[in-house]
Design an enzyme around this catalytic site. Structure first.
Site, short mmCIF file in Angstrom:
data_model
loop_
_atom_site.label_atom_id
_atom_site.label_comp_id
_atom_site.label_asym_id
_atom_site.label_seq_id
_atom_site.Cartn_x
_atom_site.Cartn_y
_atom_site.Cartn_z
N LYS A 82 0.86 -1.18 0.00
CA LYS A 82 0.00 0.00 0.00
C LYS A 82 0.89 1.22 0.00
O LYS A 82 2.05 1.14 0.42
CB LYS A 82 -0.86 -0.01 1.27
CG LYS A 82 -2.11 0.78 1.18
CD LYS A 82 -3.29 -0.03 0.71
CE LYS A 82 -4.52 0.85 0.60
NZ LYS A 82 -5.69 0.11 0.15
N GLY A 110 -20.19 7.07 5.40
CA GLY A 110 -19.23 7.40 4.32
C GLY A 110 -19.84 7.03 2.98
O GLY A 110 -19.95 5.86 2.63
N GLY A 169 -18.82 7.88 -0.18
CA GLY A 169 -17.90 8.23 -1.26
C GLY A 169 -18.13 7.29 -2.43
O GLY A 169 -19.26 6.84 -2.69
N ASN A 170 -17.06 6.93 -3.12
CA ASN A 170 -17.17 6.08 -4.30
C ASN A 170 -17.82 4.74 -3.99
O ASN A 170 -18.74 4.31 -4.68
CB ASN A 170 -15.77 5.83 -4.88
CG ASN A 170 -15.19 7.10 -5.46
OD1 ASN A 170 -15.87 7.82 -6.18
ND2 ASN A 170 -13.95 7.38 -5.14
N VAL A 171 -17.33 4.07 -2.94
CA VAL A 171 -17.86 2.75 -2.60
C VAL A 171 -19.22 2.89 -1.91
O VAL A 171 -20.17 2.17 -2.23
CB VAL A 171 -16.88 1.96 -1.70
CG1 VAL A 171 -17.45 0.59 -1.38
CG2 VAL A 171 -15.52 1.83 -2.36
P1 NAD Z 1 -13.90 7.93 -0.83
O1 NAD Z 1 -12.82 8.86 -0.45
O2 NAD Z 1 -14.51 8.01 -2.17
O3 NAD Z 1 -15.10 8.05 0.23
C1 NAD Z 1 -14.93 8.15 1.60
C2 NAD Z 1 -16.11 8.96 2.12
O4 NAD Z 1 -16.08 8.92 3.55
C3 NAD Z 1 -16.07 10.43 1.71
O5 NAD Z 1 -17.33 10.82 1.20
C4 NAD Z 1 -15.75 11.16 3.02
O6 NAD Z 1 -16.31 12.45 3.09
C5 NAD Z 1 -16.38 10.21 4.03
N1 NAD Z 1 -15.85 10.33 5.39
C6 NAD Z 1 -14.58 10.55 5.79
N2 NAD Z 1 -14.53 10.57 7.14
C7 NAD Z 1 -15.79 10.35 7.58
C8 NAD Z 1 -16.37 10.25 8.86
N3 NAD Z 1 -15.65 10.39 9.96
N4 NAD Z 1 -17.71 10.01 8.94
C9 NAD Z 1 -18.46 9.86 7.82
N5 NAD Z 1 -17.95 9.95 6.58
C10 NAD Z 1 -16.64 10.20 6.47
O7 NAD Z 1 -13.33 6.46 -0.55
P2 NAD Z 1 -13.86 5.08 -1.14
O8 NAD Z 1 -13.07 4.74 -2.33
O9 NAD Z 1 -15.35 5.12 -1.20
O10 NAD Z 1 -13.39 4.07 0.01
C11 NAD Z 1 -14.08 3.99 1.24
C12 NAD Z 1 -13.39 2.99 2.15
O11 NAD Z 1 -13.35 1.70 1.52
C13 NAD Z 1 -11.92 3.33 2.47
O12 NAD Z 1 -11.63 2.93 3.78
C14 NAD Z 1 -11.14 2.49 1.48
O13 NAD Z 1 -9.85 2.19 1.96
C15 NAD Z 1 -12.00 1.25 1.43
N6 NAD Z 1 -11.84 0.49 0.21
C16 NAD Z 1 -12.07 1.06 -1.00
C17 NAD Z 1 -11.92 0.31 -2.17
C18 NAD Z 1 -12.22 0.91 -3.52
O14 NAD Z 1 -12.33 0.13 -4.49
N7 NAD Z 1 -12.37 2.19 -3.63
C19 NAD Z 1 -11.53 -1.02 -2.09
C20 NAD Z 1 -11.33 -1.60 -0.83
C21 NAD Z 1 -11.48 -0.83 0.31
#
Ligand code: NAD
Length: 373
Positions: free
Chosen positions: A96, A196, A198-200
C-alpha cells in the site's frame, strides 16, 4: 546543506526504541520513504509480504495529523492487503502507499508523476492502484511513467474504477452475514446505516436501495449527503452518534478503526459489513468483544476484495464476467468463514485470517522447495 542543530550521541541512539517493531510493524519486508522537494511529494510505500506475488495495493492521499500517523496507516493497510489477497485466492502480496497531503488542493500532475517514478524504481515489487483521494485519471497519469500500476481507465485498456465492484462484493458479504444472522439473505426492510458515501458508499447504497433496505447515510461532506439523497431512497442521519441508534446493519465505508472501545460499548447493530479497511481498532481485542456482544462481523479484508479482484484482471487478463463471478463468490466465502468461526469458537476475523495465513504458509513452503530444486 542542512545545519545539524542537535548532536545525537551513540548513547542517545542506544536509548531510543528500535525502528522495527514500532507502531504497526509486523514483519514488513520493505518500507520506502519517498521525498521530492520540487513537487512537495511526501509518500510512504509499505511492502508487507510478497510470498504470494507482487505487493499490490492502492495509494491513499490524506492530510494526516502527523507523519507518524501516515506511517502507521501504511503499515496497517499494507498488512491488510496481504491477507485480503490470500483469503481471496489471488497470487498477490500485500502493499500500500500513502501520500501525505490534501488530495483536493495538493495533488498535482507533477506530484503524481514523481510518485509514479518512485513506484517504478521498485521494479514491480509493488504495484499501485487507487484508494482514498485517488481517481482512475490519476492512475492513467502514473501509467505514463511506470507499468506497475492498475486501476487505469477502460479507455486506456484497464478495468476501470474498482469502487462499484468493491461495493458489489461488500453487498455480497453483507447478504451472507444476513443469511447467517437472520436466516435470510434478503436485505429488504433491514435498517442499514452507511457511514461514508464516497465512491464505494454510493455504489453500496445503490445496491441496497434496489433491494428495498431502509437506508440511513452519514458523511462529513454535507453536499455529498444531499447529492445522494436526491438520487436514492435514503434518509440523511441527523443525529451525532449513529452507534447509539437501533439498526440491523452497520456499514462502515469511510475510514478505519471505527470499531473501538467507545463505539463498541454503544453499538446496537446485529451485523457489521462495510468497505472500510481495518475497521477493528485492535483486531484481537475488538474481535472478541464483538463475539461476546453477539454482533456478527463480516471481516473487512474478506468482503471488500472486489476492488482487488477488479484490478487483478488487468494483470491476469480476465474479463468482466470473471470479475463478477469472483466477486459474487465473496458470498460463499463469507458464509463459510462465519460458519467456521462459530464451529471453531474463534472470532470471524481470526477465522478469515487463518484461511489466508494457511495459504501463505503453503506457498512459502512451495516457493522454498522451488528454490532448492
Ligand atoms: P472515498 O474517499 O470516495 O469516500 C470516503 C467517504 O467517507 C467520503 O465521502 C468522506 O467524506 C467520508 N468520510 C470521511 N470521514 C468520515 C467520517 N468520519 N464520517 C463519515 N464519513 C466520512 O473512498 P472510497 O473509495 O469510497 O473508500 C471507502 C473505504 O473503503 C476506504 O476505507 C477504502 O480504503 C476502502 N476500500 C475502497 C476500495 C475501492 O475500491 N475504492 C476497495 C477496498 C477498500
Amino acid at each position: 546543506m542542512n545545519m545539524v542543530t542537535e548532536i545525537i550521541t551513540t548513547n542517545d541512539l542506544k536509548k531510543m526504541n528500535p525502528v522495527f517493531g514500532q507502531l504497526s510493524f509486523d514483519n514488513h519486508e520493505q518500507v520506502v520513504f519517498c521525498n521530492d522537494k520540487d513537487t512537495g511529494l511526501k509518500a510512504i510505500i509499505g511492502i508487507h509480504n510478497t510470498v504470494m506475488g507482487p505487493a499490490l495495493g492502492g495509494t491513499r492521499m490524506l492530510q494526516y495529523n502527523s507523519e507518524w500517523e501516515a506511517l502507521n496507516d501504511v503499515l496497517r493497510l499494507s498488512r491488510g492487503m496481504t491477507y485480503k489477497a490470500a483469503v481471496t485466492g489471488l497470487n498477490l502480496g500485500g502493499g500500500k502507499a500513502v501520500i501525505i497531503g490534501d488530495a483536493k488542493t495538493q495533488k498535482t500532475p507533477e506530484l503524481m508523476l514523481r510518485f509514479g517514478e518512485f513506484v517504478h524504481s521498485l521494479g514491480g515489487k509493488y504495484i499501485t492502484a487507487e484508494d482514498v483521494g485517488m481517481m482512475t485519471s490519476d492512475m492513467d497519469l502514473v501509467r505514463t511513467v511506470t507499468p506497475f500500476v492498475t486501476g487505469i481507465s477502460e479507455a486506456k485498456g484497464g478495468a476501470g474504477n474498482p469502487s462499484p465492484i468493491t461495493a458489489y462484493g461488500v453487498f455480497m458479504g453483507m447478504k451472507a452475514a444476513a443469511k447467517f444472522t437472520f436466516g435470510s439473505e434478503l436485505l429488504e426492510d433491514k435498517v442499514i446505516y452507511v457511514q461514508g458515501i464516497g465512491n464505494v458508499g454510493e455504489a453500496l447504497v445503490e445496491n441496497l436501495s434496489n433491494e428495498g433496505a431502509i437506508i440511513y447515510i452519514t458523511d462529513i461532506n454535507a453536499e455529498r449527503l444531499e447529492e445522494i439523497r436526491d438520487k436514492y431512497s435514503v434518509t440523511i442521519y441527523e443525529g451525532n452518534n449513529l452507534f447509539a441508534e437501533e439498526m440491523d446493519i452497520y456499514a462502515p465505508c469511510a475510514l478505519g478503526a471505527t470499531i473501538n472501545d467507545l463505539t463498541l460499548s454503544q453499538l446496537k447493530a446485529k451485523v457489521i459489513a462495510g468497505a472500510a479497511n481495518n475497521q477493528l481498532a485492535e483486531e484481537q481485542k475488538h474481535g472478541v468483544m464483538l463475539r461476546e456482544k453477539g454482533i456478527v462481523y463480516a471481516p473487512d479484508f474478506l468482503i471488500n476484495a472486489g476492488g482487488i479482484i477488479n484490478v487483478y484482471a488487468e494483470l491476469e487478463n480476465y474479463d468482466r464476467k470473471e470479475i463478477i463471478r469472483k466477486t459474487e463468490n465473496i458470498y460463499n466465502t463469507t458464509l463459510e468463514i462465519l460458519n467456521n468461526a462459530e464451529i471453531n469458537d474463534v472470532t470471524t476475523h481470526q477465522a478469515a485470517f487463518d484461511v489466508a495465513n494457511e495459504r501463505i504458509i503453503a506457498r512459502k513452503k512451495k516457493n522454498s522447495i522451488g528454490h532448492i530444486n
